[in-house]
Motif scaffolding. Structure first.
Motif, PDB file in Angstrom:
ATOM      1  N   LEU A  57     -12.338   3.417  -5.973  1.00 65.16           N
ATOM      2  CA  LEU A  57     -13.332   2.559  -6.415  1.00 65.16           C
ATOM      3  C   LEU A  57     -12.811   1.017  -7.213  1.00 65.16           C
ATOM      4  CD1 LEU A  57     -16.327   2.018  -6.455  1.00 65.16           C
ATOM      5  CD2 LEU A  57     -16.423   3.109  -8.906  1.00 65.16           C
ATOM      6  N   SER A  58     -11.732   1.192  -7.859  1.00 64.60           N
ATOM      7  CA  SER A  58     -11.072   0.095  -8.686  1.00 64.60           C
ATOM      8  C   SER A  58     -10.717  -0.929  -7.464  1.00 64.60           C
ATOM      9  CB  SER A  58     -10.040   0.674  -9.327  1.00 64.60           C
ATOM     10  OG  SER A  58      -9.410  -0.581  -9.858  1.00 64.60           O
ATOM     11  N   ARG A  59     -11.172  -2.008  -8.046  1.00 66.17           N
ATOM     12  CA  ARG A  59     -10.594  -3.336  -7.049  1.00 66.17           C
ATOM     13  C   ARG A  59      -9.362  -3.739  -7.343  1.00 66.17           C
ATOM     14  NH1 ARG A  59     -15.806  -1.927  -5.908  1.00 66.17           N
ATOM     15  NH2 ARG A  59     -17.063  -3.581  -4.953  1.00 66.17           N
ATOM     16  N   ASP A  60      -8.649  -3.019  -8.104  1.00 70.19           N
ATOM     17  CA  ASP A  60      -7.127  -3.206  -8.483  1.00 70.19           C
ATOM     18  C   ASP A  60      -6.284  -2.335  -7.763  1.00 70.19           C
ATOM     19  OD1 ASP A  60      -8.077  -4.780 -10.450  1.00 70.19           O
ATOM     20  OD2 ASP A  60      -7.954  -3.627 -11.826  1.00 70.19           O
ATOM     21  N   ASN A  61      -6.760  -1.589  -6.827  1.00 67.61           N
ATOM     22  CA  ASN A  61      -6.021  -0.583  -6.089  1.00 67.61           C
ATOM     23  C   ASN A  61      -5.413  -1.275  -4.829  1.00 67.61           C
ATOM     24  OD1 ASN A  61      -6.490   1.624  -7.500  1.00 67.61           O
ATOM     25  ND2 ASN A  61      -8.365   2.025  -6.588  1.00 67.61           N
ATOM     26  N   LEU A  62      -4.075  -1.116  -4.843  1.00 65.96           N
ATOM     27  CA  LEU A  62      -3.344  -1.621  -3.466  1.00 65.96           C
ATOM     28  C   LEU A  62      -2.388  -0.671  -2.917  1.00 65.96           C
ATOM     29  CD1 LEU A  62      -2.720  -5.437  -4.546  1.00 65.96           C
ATOM     30  CD2 LEU A  62      -4.451  -4.780  -3.052  1.00 65.96           C
ATOM     31  N   VAL A  63      -2.535  -0.112  -1.637  1.00 67.54           N
ATOM     32  CA  VAL A  63      -1.713   0.616  -0.865  1.00 67.54           C
ATOM     33  C   VAL A  63      -1.441   0.103   0.351  1.00 67.54           C
ATOM     34  CG1 VAL A  63      -2.431   2.362  -2.465  1.00 67.54           C
ATOM     35  CG2 VAL A  63      -3.284   2.163  -0.043  1.00 67.54           C
ATOM     36  N   SER A  64      -0.688   0.865   0.984  1.00 68.71           N
ATOM     37  CA  SER A  64      -0.177   0.187   2.600  1.00 68.71           C
ATOM     38  C   SER A  64      -0.371   1.231   3.549  1.00 68.71           C
ATOM     39  CB  SER A  64       1.391  -0.135   2.636  1.00 68.71           C
ATOM     40  OG  SER A  64       2.109   0.985   2.536  1.00 68.71           O
ATOM     41  N   PRO A  65      -0.714   0.910   4.476  1.00 72.64           N
ATOM     42  CA  PRO A  65      -0.893   2.097   5.745  1.00 72.64           C
ATOM     43  C   PRO A  65       0.375   3.032   5.811  1.00 72.64           C
ATOM     44  CG  PRO A  65      -1.358  -0.075   6.717  1.00 72.64           C
ATOM     45  CD  PRO A  65      -0.949  -0.254   5.219  1.00 72.64           C
ATOM     46  N   ARG A  66       1.438   2.475   5.554  1.00 70.67           N
ATOM     47  CA  ARG A  66       2.687   3.410   5.744  1.00 70.67           C
ATOM     48  C   ARG A  66       2.664   4.466   4.525  1.00 70.67           C
ATOM     49  NH1 ARG A  66       6.758   1.861   8.468  1.00 70.67           N
ATOM     50  NH2 ARG A  66       6.308  -0.480   8.377  1.00 70.67           N
ATOM     51  N   SER A 123       3.374  -2.389   6.152  1.00 68.30           N
ATOM     52  CA  SER A 123       3.816  -2.363   4.876  1.00 68.30           C
ATOM     53  C   SER A 123       3.059  -3.196   4.019  1.00 68.30           C
ATOM     54  CB  SER A 123       5.269  -2.798   4.891  1.00 68.30           C
ATOM     55  OG  SER A 123       6.028  -1.796   5.283  1.00 68.30           O
ATOM     56  N   LEU A 124       1.954  -3.864   4.313  1.00 68.08           N
ATOM     57  CA  LEU A 124       1.181  -4.877   3.680  1.00 68.08           C
ATOM     58  C   LEU A 124       0.180  -4.008   2.620  1.00 68.08           C
ATOM     59  CD1 LEU A 124       0.194  -7.854   3.665  1.00 68.08           C
ATOM     60  CD2 LEU A 124      -1.679  -7.290   5.184  1.00 68.08           C
ATOM     61  N   LEU A 125       0.157  -4.436   1.350  1.00 68.46           N
ATOM     62  CA  LEU A 125      -0.596  -3.685   0.418  1.00 68.46           C
ATOM     63  C   LEU A 125      -2.140  -4.417   0.694  1.00 68.46           C
ATOM     64  CD1 LEU A 125       1.787  -3.903  -2.574  1.00 68.46           C
ATOM     65  CD2 LEU A 125       1.189  -1.914  -1.245  1.00 68.46           C
ATOM     66  N   LEU A 126      -2.892  -3.586   1.028  1.00 65.85           N
ATOM     67  CA  LEU A 126      -4.500  -3.820   0.903  1.00 65.85           C
ATOM     68  C   LEU A 126      -5.446  -2.730   0.210  1.00 65.85           C
ATOM     69  CD1 LEU A 126      -4.508  -4.505   4.558  1.00 65.85           C
ATOM     70  CD2 LEU A 126      -4.437  -6.359   2.851  1.00 65.85           C
ATOM     71  N   PRO A 127      -6.510  -3.155  -0.303  1.00 62.02           N
ATOM     72  CA  PRO A 127      -7.294  -2.356  -0.901  1.00 62.02           C
ATOM     73  C   PRO A 127      -7.813  -1.059  -0.137  1.00 62.02           C
ATOM     74  CG  PRO A 127      -8.257  -4.476  -1.190  1.00 62.02           C
ATOM     75  CD  PRO A 127      -7.107  -4.527   0.000  1.00 62.02           C
ATOM     76  N   PRO A 128      -7.372   0.023  -0.616  1.00 60.28           N
ATOM     77  CA  PRO A 128      -7.609   1.302   0.038  1.00 60.28           C
ATOM     78  C   PRO A 128      -8.863   1.919   0.216  1.00 60.28           C
ATOM     79  CG  PRO A 128      -6.427   1.838  -1.933  1.00 60.28           C
ATOM     80  CD  PRO A 128      -6.640   0.396  -1.828  1.00 60.28           C
ATOM     81  N   ALA A 129      -9.484   1.528  -0.745  1.00 59.23           N
ATOM     82  CA  ALA A 129     -11.227   2.134  -1.048  1.00 59.23           C
ATOM     83  C   ALA A 129     -11.026   3.555  -0.971  1.00 59.23           C
ATOM     84  CB  ALA A 129     -11.954   1.297   0.043  1.00 59.23           C
ATOM     85  N   SER A 130     -12.063   4.074  -0.232  1.00 57.63           N
ATOM     86  CA  SER A 130     -12.095   5.540  -0.456  1.00 57.63           C
ATOM     87  C   SER A 130     -10.849   6.359   0.278  1.00 57.63           C
ATOM     88  CB  SER A 130     -13.221   6.118  -0.379  1.00 57.63           C
ATOM     89  OG  SER A 130     -14.220   5.899  -1.198  1.00 57.63           O
TER      90      SER A 130
END
Length: 472
Positions: free
Chosen positions: A356-365, A54-61
Motif C-alpha cells: 500500500l505504501s507509495r514508497d515501495n519500489l521493486v523490479s519485475p525481475r 530491472s526497472l524499479l516501479l511501484p509493485p502495489a499488491s
C-alpha cells in the motif's frame, strides 16, 4: 463518447492482429506511461521477454507475493494466531476475584462473535462478575498502525485499515448513505451495535451539478472513532455503501468488549483498560485460534487484503522476540527470501507488507524470482491461492482477462494503486507451454475522462496479454 488508441481499436476487431508482436503493442501503451515486462518459460517454451525488467516501479499488491512466500516458509501452513484469556486471581461464589487479561496477537480474522465465545467460557465456569479490571494486551505489535507512505486522504477507508495487534472485525465498519432527490441531504446509516459516531452533512446533487461544482464526498477523522462526512453524492445510486476504517483500535475493542460483557450478563466492577507493555504470563483460562496460515494466505491473495498482509508481516517481525512493527516485518521478509530463495532485494524499497505504501519500489525481475520458486513448489498455499482470470478473487472481474482465451488461463496476483496497475503470475501459451510473467504499468493518468482512460488501459493490457498467449 469513449475513445481508443487507433491501433488498439483495430486489434479489438481484427483476428489477424491478435498475434501482433508484443513490441508493437508496447509502443501503443497509454500516453506518458511506463511499461516493464518479463516473460520466462517454465518448460520448453521458446518465448522470452525482458523489457525494462530491472526497472524499479511501484509493485502495489504484487508485493504480497514477497510477504506471503516469506510467511509460509518461516511460519508454516499450520501456524495460527492466538487470542488468549488469562486471569490473575481466582473464582469465588460466581465472581472472579482479581483481574482478567485478553492477549491479542493481531489475528486478522478475529470477529466479534469470537470475543463473545471467550466470554461464554467464563459463564461456563459459573462466573457472573469480575471484581477487578479487564486488560487488553496489545503488546504483540509496536510502533505505528499505518505504514510509511500510506496516503493521508485514504486512511479512513477500509483498504487502509490500521495494522494493529488489537484487530477485530477487520478494523472496519460498514455503513451507507441513502440518496434522495438532488437538493436534499443524504441519510446516513450505521448499524447501532457499532461503537462509532458519525456526523453527516452530505448533499445530494445531480451528476451535472457534481461536474460543475467539483464537489465530492469527504471524510474527516476526529479523536477516537468520531467521523464527519460532508460534501456531496450524486443521485445515480439510491444507496451509497461506505466502509470506515477504525481510527482508534483500542477504543473500538474496549467499546465492543463492554457491550459483549453486558450482553453476556457479566458485570465488570473495574474498567476495560489498554495494556501496551508485555507482562508476565498469567494462568490461561481460554484460547481462540485463528484459521491456519494456509487459509489466511489464500484469502489475503485472492482478495488482496492489506490488513492480512501487514499483520502477517509484523508477525514475522516478532519471531525474534521483539514486538512486531513495519520495519521488523520488512527485515524479516527480506531475510527469509534471501535465505530460502537467494533473492536479495537490492536495489529495492519496501516499507510495508501489503504494497500500500507509495514508497515501495521493486523490479519485475525480483517478482519473477519468487514466481519461479513458486512454480517449482506448486503445493505451497501461495501458489494455490493466486486468483484465476475470470473465475476468482481480484481477477474475477478484471475486464482484460474475463474472455477466452485468457479466462481461466491466467493465474496471477494483481496490484493496483493510483497511477499503477500490475500483474504477476502464470499463463499457458497457445502452444501448450507454461510461462511466468510480470507486467508492470506505471505513470498512468486518468485525465479528465476517466472512463475513456480505463477503456484504453483495459484494451492495451488485453492485447498485450493476447500477444504473449499467441507467441507462447
Amino acid at each position: 463518447m469513449r475513445h481508443f488508441l487507433p491501433g488498439l481499436l483495430l486489434t479489438l476487431f481484427s483476428p489477424l492482429l491478435l498475434a501482433a508482436d508484443w513490441q508493437t503493442i508496447v509502443q501503443e501503451r497509454p500516453a506518458g506511461s511506463q511499461v516493464a515486462l518479463l516473460v520466462a518459460p517454465l518448460g520448453k517454451g521458446k518465448l522470452k521477454v525482458e523489457y525494462n525488467a530491472s526497472l524499479l516501479l511501484p509493485p502495489a499488491s504484487t508485493q504480497k507475493l514477497f510477504t506471503a512466500t516469506a510467511a509460509e516458509l518461516v511460519l508454516g501452513d499450520d501456524f495460527r494466531f492466538e487470542t488468549r484469556l488469562e486471569g490473575r486471581g481466582h473464582p469465588q461464589g460466581g465472581q472472579w476475584q482479581g483481574d482478567l487479561r485478553l492477549v491479542f496477537s493481531g489475528a486478522p480474522d478475529l470477529k466479534r462473535d469470537d470475543l463473545a465465545d471467550l466470554l461464554a467460557s467464563l459463564k461456563a465456569k459459573g462466573i457472573r462478575s469480575i471484581s477487578g479490571d479487564l486488560f487488553l494486551d496489545g503488546s504483540a505489535f509496536d510502533g505505528y498502525e499505518r505504514g510509511p507512505g500510506w496516503p493521508w486522504d485514504n486512511l479512513g477507508v477500509c483498504y487502509s485499515a490500521p495494522s494493529s495487534s488489537l484487530t477485530l472485525e477487520h478494523n472496519c465498519v460498514a455503513a451507507s448513505l441513502d440518496a434522495g432527490k438532488p437538493g436534499s441531504q443524504a441519510r446516513f446509516y450505521v448499524p447501532p451495535h457499532q461503537p462509532v459516531e458519525v456526523k453527516s452533512v452530505v448533499q445530494v446533487v445531480s451528476p451535472e451539478q457534481q461536474q460543475q461544482s467539483l464537489c465530492e464526498l469527504m471524510l474527516d477523522r476526529g479523536p477516537g472513532n468520531h467521523y464527519q462526512l460532508h460534501g456531496c453524492v450524486t443521485d445515480e445510486r439510491s444507496v451509497w455503501p461506505l466502509n470506515f476504517a477504525v481510527n482508534d483500535t483500542a477504543a473500538y475493542v474496549q467499546s465492543v468488549l463492554s457491550a459483549e460483557l453486558s450482553r453476556a450478563g457479566i458485570h465488570l466492577d473495574g474498567r476495560v483498560r489498554r495494556q501496551r507493555q508485555p507482562g508476565k504470563p498469567w494462568p490461561q483460562l481460554a484460547v481462540l485460534r485463528s484459521a491456519p496460515l494456509a487459509d489466511l494466505l489464500k484469502e489475503m491473495l485472492e482478495e488482496s487484503d492489506n490488513l492480512f498482509a501487514d499483520n502477517i508481516a509484523k508477525t514475522l517481525g516478532r519471531q525474534g522476540g521483539e514486538p512486531g512493527d513495519f520495519a521488523r516485518g520488512v527485515r524479516a521478509v527480506k531475510a527469509a527470501l534471501k535465505d530460502k530463495l537467494g533473492l536479495t532485494l537490492n536495489p529495492a524499497t519496501i516499507k510495508d507488507g501489503s504494497g500500500l505504501s507509495r514508497d515501495n519500489l521493486v523490479s519485475p525481475r525480483q517478482l519473477a524470482t519468487v514466481l519461479d520458486y513458486l512454480a517449482q513448489h506448486q503445493e505451497m498455499a501461495v501458489y494455490q491461492g493466486l486468483p484465476v482470470a475470470g473465475l476468482s478473487g481480484t481477477l474475477k472481474f478484471r475486464h482484460s482477462v474475463t474472455r477466452p482465451p485468457l479466462k481461466g488461463n491466467i493465474k496471477a496476483k494483481t496490484g493496483t494503486l493510483n497511477g499503477s496497475t500490475n500483474l504477476a503470475g502464470y499463463f499457458t501459451g497457445a502452444s501448450g507451454q507454461r510461462y511466468l510473467f510480470v507486467l508492470m504499468t506505471s505513470s498512468l493518468s486518468l485525465g479528465d475522462d476517466s472512463d475513456a482512460a480505463k477503456d484504453r488501459l483495459t484494451a492495451f493490457e488485453r492485447q498485450l496479454l493476447l500477444s504473449l498467449y499467441h507467441q507462447g
